[in-house]
Design a protein around this motif. Structure first.
Motif: not given
Length: 266
Positions: A13-27
């Protein structure tokens, strides 16, 4: 491991351009096995600092930029952390929001995408947000979007149910191919026809269908599915035949199943 993933999400999330991170998939859905991958949706807007992503991934990991993996699964990277696979999957947040608006208005697309033999169905984008878990979201954009997609849109439901007509159209084409003993064409037609019905069954129950993996088994349990839907599909696709007579018999049974399924879509 979860703490490691959360720390990774915060750094992403600290990388320029990244707005957020989500966990997806079966987990994210609590359906995982011990060896299941960790799928991280990396949501960005505008230019993305690929060099910074590469530095975070490490020297032995190749990061594919937007478009590197195809038109819908934008790009990302495959990592291994403590022997477990961790996948970064890029998502253009502006595009996800546009697709969500289309879905709310009853519009969807099916695009060609490597790794998706039945095509990439655009409602997957909001579905990933609805079924995912927010890990990092500095400006609260993912949380706001997740709230927005909480209710399955009725216009999308109607559009996917209406789109089930194509299953019968494909079966009619398969019948012509069967007469010529064109086993490949018959198999392709029936696979897509059943895939369309699976999408419609999910929509009838107001559930998001993210991809083909495991979709048939889940659709078989939905209330609108006809009796033994999954077993019948597996039987028909498992041995469609090689001669005009055997292929025609398969198509005839498939058309009966398609008719039953469509009749139950309300």
């Amino acid at each position: 491991m979860h703490e490691v993933i959360k720390d990774m999400a915060d750094r992403l999330a600290g990388v320029p351009g990244v707005r957020g991170v989500m966990l997806g998939g079966s987990r994210a859905r609590g359906e995982h096995r011990p060896e299941s991958d960790w799928d991280l949706g990396v949501y960005y807007r505008g230019p993305l600092d690929l060099a910074a992503l590469g530095a975070l991934a490490g020297p032995d990991v190749e990061v594919a930029g937007p478009g590197g993996w195809g038109p819908w699964v934008n790009g990302g990277a495959w990592l291994r952390v403590d022997g477990v696979a961790v996948d970064w999957i890029l998502r253009d947040l502006d595009r996800v929001e546009r697709v969500w608006q289309d879905c709310r208005e009853g519009r969807y697309e099916v695009g060609v995408q490597p790794g998706h033999p039945l095509g990439f169905w655009s409602p997957c984008y909001p579905g990933e947000v609805a079924l995912g878990q927010v890990l990092a979201d500095p400006a609260g954009e993912l949380a706001a979007l997740r709230t927005s997609v909480a209710a399955y849109p009725e216009p999308l439901r109607k559009a996917l149910l209406a789109g089930a007509w194509e299953a019968e159209f494909l079966a009619a084409g398969a019948a012509k191919g069967a007469a010529r003993a064109d086993a490949l064409y018959v198999s392709l037609c029936l696979s897509r026809a059943f895939g369309i019905l699976v999408q419609a069954l999910y929509a009838a129950d107001r559930r998001w269908c993210l991809n083909e993996k495991g979709a048939l088994a889940a659709a078989d349990l939905l209330p609108s599915a006809p009796p033994a839907f999954g077993e019948r599909v597996r039987t028909l696709l498992g041995a469609p035949g090689t001669t005009p007579d055997s292929l025609t018999a398969t198509v005839t049974e498939a058309r009966t199943l398609i008719e039953e399924t469509r009749a139950g879509l309300v």
